[in-house]
Scaffold this motif. Structure first.
Motif, short mmCIF file in Angstrom:
data_model
loop_
_atom_site.label_atom_id
_atom_site.label_comp_id
_atom_site.label_asym_id
_atom_site.label_seq_id
_atom_site.Cartn_x
_atom_site.Cartn_y
_atom_site.Cartn_z
N VAL A 213 0.84 -1.20 0.00
CA VAL A 213 0.00 0.00 0.00
C VAL A 213 0.88 1.25 0.00
O VAL A 213 0.61 2.23 -0.72
N ALA A 214 1.93 1.23 0.82
CA ALA A 214 2.81 2.40 0.91
C ALA A 214 3.47 2.70 -0.42
O ALA A 214 3.67 3.88 -0.77
N LEU B 169 -4.73 -4.92 13.00
CA LEU B 169 -3.47 -4.40 13.51
C LEU B 169 -3.22 -3.05 12.89
O LEU B 169 -3.71 -2.75 11.79
N GLU B 170 -2.50 -2.20 13.61
CA GLU B 170 -2.15 -0.90 13.05
C GLU B 170 -0.67 -0.91 12.66
O GLU B 170 0.17 -1.47 13.37
N VAL B 171 -0.40 -0.28 11.48
CA VAL B 171 0.95 -0.27 10.92
C VAL B 171 1.34 1.19 10.69
O VAL B 171 0.56 1.99 10.17
N PHE B 172 2.57 1.51 11.10
CA PHE B 172 3.08 2.89 10.96
C PHE B 172 4.27 2.89 10.02
O PHE B 172 5.16 2.03 10.11
N LEU B 173 4.27 3.89 9.12
CA LEU B 173 5.40 4.12 8.23
C LEU B 173 5.73 5.61 8.29
O LEU B 173 4.82 6.47 8.34
N MET C 237 6.27 13.18 9.12
CA MET C 237 4.91 12.66 9.02
C MET C 237 4.90 11.14 9.30
O MET C 237 5.93 10.46 9.22
N ARG C 238 3.68 10.62 9.66
CA ARG C 238 3.47 9.19 9.85
C ARG C 238 2.21 8.78 9.10
O ARG C 238 1.17 9.45 9.18
N LEU C 239 2.36 7.68 8.37
CA LEU C 239 1.19 7.06 7.73
C LEU C 239 0.77 5.89 8.60
O LEU C 239 1.56 4.99 8.88
N GLU C 240 -0.49 5.90 9.03
CA GLU C 240 -1.02 4.83 9.88
C GLU C 240 -2.10 4.10 9.11
O GLU C 240 -3.09 4.69 8.67
#
Length: 459
Positions: free
Chosen positions: A55-56, A157-161, A171-174
């Motif tokens: 997705v990222a 689940l939550e994923v951070f990039l 910035m953070r993409l969650e």
């Protein structure tokens, strides 16, 4: 219906074998389920991390082209066009983009407009810049900050990039990605468990003959041990009867005859001397008197020993009376000073089986001798009680004294051989042996033996 001894052993062994196999099956099933759950959790984290990277790779490029501090409607629409396919397909349940300023994080974009503008403090992992390509996977907390996510279907689940936008903001993409740990666990268990259980069934079936063989061998060994003990008891009883017969038929009559001869010699010599002034004869007469008195005393001791070796009646018919007679004989033979009082309580018991009664009679004798010889007690109490009914019934004998006591941990030291013999005798009979004592506090010894033939006084 009573099964023959051999078939009883086989059925008992098979029942224990199946019970053990069932317990092992339950334990293995629990372990396989636990392992499947751990596998499902690890697989979910790996899959979520892989999906998040995919997705990222699609959405981070347009996000880095935006300045989220000055994000307008056109920019929001452009970002929604890029994330909508993932949301609509269910690959991603929720997307958030927040700006990090120290340990303060503010949501600047999300597919849920109600969370935009919300701020909160972040932990050190999120507050620190994430290296390019680094992915942080976490369970979704259950708190007010995530109240809009708890209503979503399933678990996630939550994923951070981490990335930097066009304005060089940290910035953070969650991403909230769905997972199905229970479903994966069920699938893994359904695949693994039947194979494991089939293997266990085959192993159980293969070891049944070995278990039956070992059980039969152990039963034969136990039967031989029981036969040896019974033979030993019978041999000891025969030896006692033989000794008693010899005492009764030979030794005691002969000694009594010698006593009569001595008395006759003394009387004849008195008549022939005709005078009491013969000092030589006076000394010889004193020697004859002493020999006759000593012989009479030994005859009494032998008669007492004869009674103890061979009771007149079976002790099981009147156990209370047998204990009273035993205590009287031991008190007479073992004490030189004041004898301790003996209190006997055999309430609630009628006839005993003869073999358990003989064993308890011997044990009581040994314990009474110990109490009279070593305890320096004022009172000795003997209590006999029934324990249980039917085939599992037992007779419990407790001998308690208020004497000097001793340390039971040193029961193996010299002076306590009798207690060691009692312990071995009772343990050989499958009974119970307990010693409670301490220096200065007296001693209580409790033994019990099985007696299926036990009767109450009313029977």
């Amino acid at each position: 219906m009573t099964l023959p001894a051999g078939r009883h052993v086989i059925w008992h062994t098979l029942a224990r074998h199946m019970l053990l196999a069932s317990v092992v099956a339950v334990v293995i099933s629990a372990l396989v389920t636990l392992g499947g759950w751990r596998f499902a959790e690890d697989d979910a984290r790996r899959r979520v991390e892989s999906v998040a990277r995919q997705v990222a790779a699609t959405v981070l490029v347009p996000m880095t082209e935006q300045n989220f501090v000055r994000l307008d409607g056109v920019g929001r629409g452009h970002l929604r066009d890029h994330v909508s396919p993932f949301l609509e397909s269910g690959t991603v349940q929720r997307i958030k983009v927040f700006r990090v300023d120290g340990d303060l994080a503010t949501v600047v974009f999300s597919d849920e407009p109600r969370v935009e503008g919300l701020s909160g403090r972040q932990d050190s992992q999120l507050a620190t810049s994430l290296d390019p390509g680094e992915v942080l996977v976490r369970p979704v907390p259950v708190d007010a900050e995530h109240r809009y996510e708890t209503g979503l279907a399933g678990s996630r689940l939550e994923v951070f990039l981490g990335f930097r936008d066009a304005g060089d903001n940290d910035m953070r993409l969650e991403l909230y990605l769905p997972v199905d740990v229970p479903g994966t666990t069920r699938h893994a268990v359904l695949v693994l468990l039947p194979t494991v259980l089939i293997g266990l069934v085959l192993l159980t079936a293969a070891t049944v003959p070995l278990s039956v063989t070992l059980a039969r061998r152990m039963e034969r060994d136990r039967a031989e041990q029981r036969a040896s003990r019974e033979y030993g008891l019978a041999a000891a009883e025969l030896a006692r009867r033989d000794v008693a017969r010899r005492l009764h038929d030979g030794v005691i009559p002969n000694l009594a005859g010698v006593g009569l001869l001595l008395q006759g010699v003394r009387s004849a010599a008195d008549r022939q001397s005709g005078s009491t002034s013969d000092h030589g004869w006076s000394r010889r007469r004193d020697l004859l008197d002493r020999a006759q008195n000593l012989l009479a005393g030994e005859v009494r001791e032998l008669r007492t020993l004869l009674t103890e070796l061979l009771p007149d009646e079976p002790v099981g018919r009147d156990f209370a009376g047998a204990l009273s007679d035993l205590a009287a004989r031991i008190r007479q033979g073992e004490t030189t000073g004041p004898a301790p009082a003996v209190d006997i309580d055999v309430s609630g018991i009628g006839h005993l089986g003869e073999q358990p009664a003989v064993i308890l009679h011997r044990v009581a004798g040994e314990l009474l001798r110990n109490a009279f010889r070593h305890a320096q007690a004022r009172t000795v109490r003997i209590r006999v009680a029934a324990v249980g009914t039917g085939p599992g019934a037992a007779v419990e004998l407790t001998v308690t004294d208020d004497g000097v006591g001793f340390d039971p941990s040193r029961i193996r030291r010299p002076g306590h051989i009798g207690l060691r013999l009692v312990r071995r005798l009772i343990e050989d009979e499958g009974g119970r042996f307990v010693v409670i004592s301490e220096p200065g506090a007296g001693t209580a010894v409790t033994v019990s033996v099985r007696d299926p033939a036990l009767r109450s006084p009313s029977d």
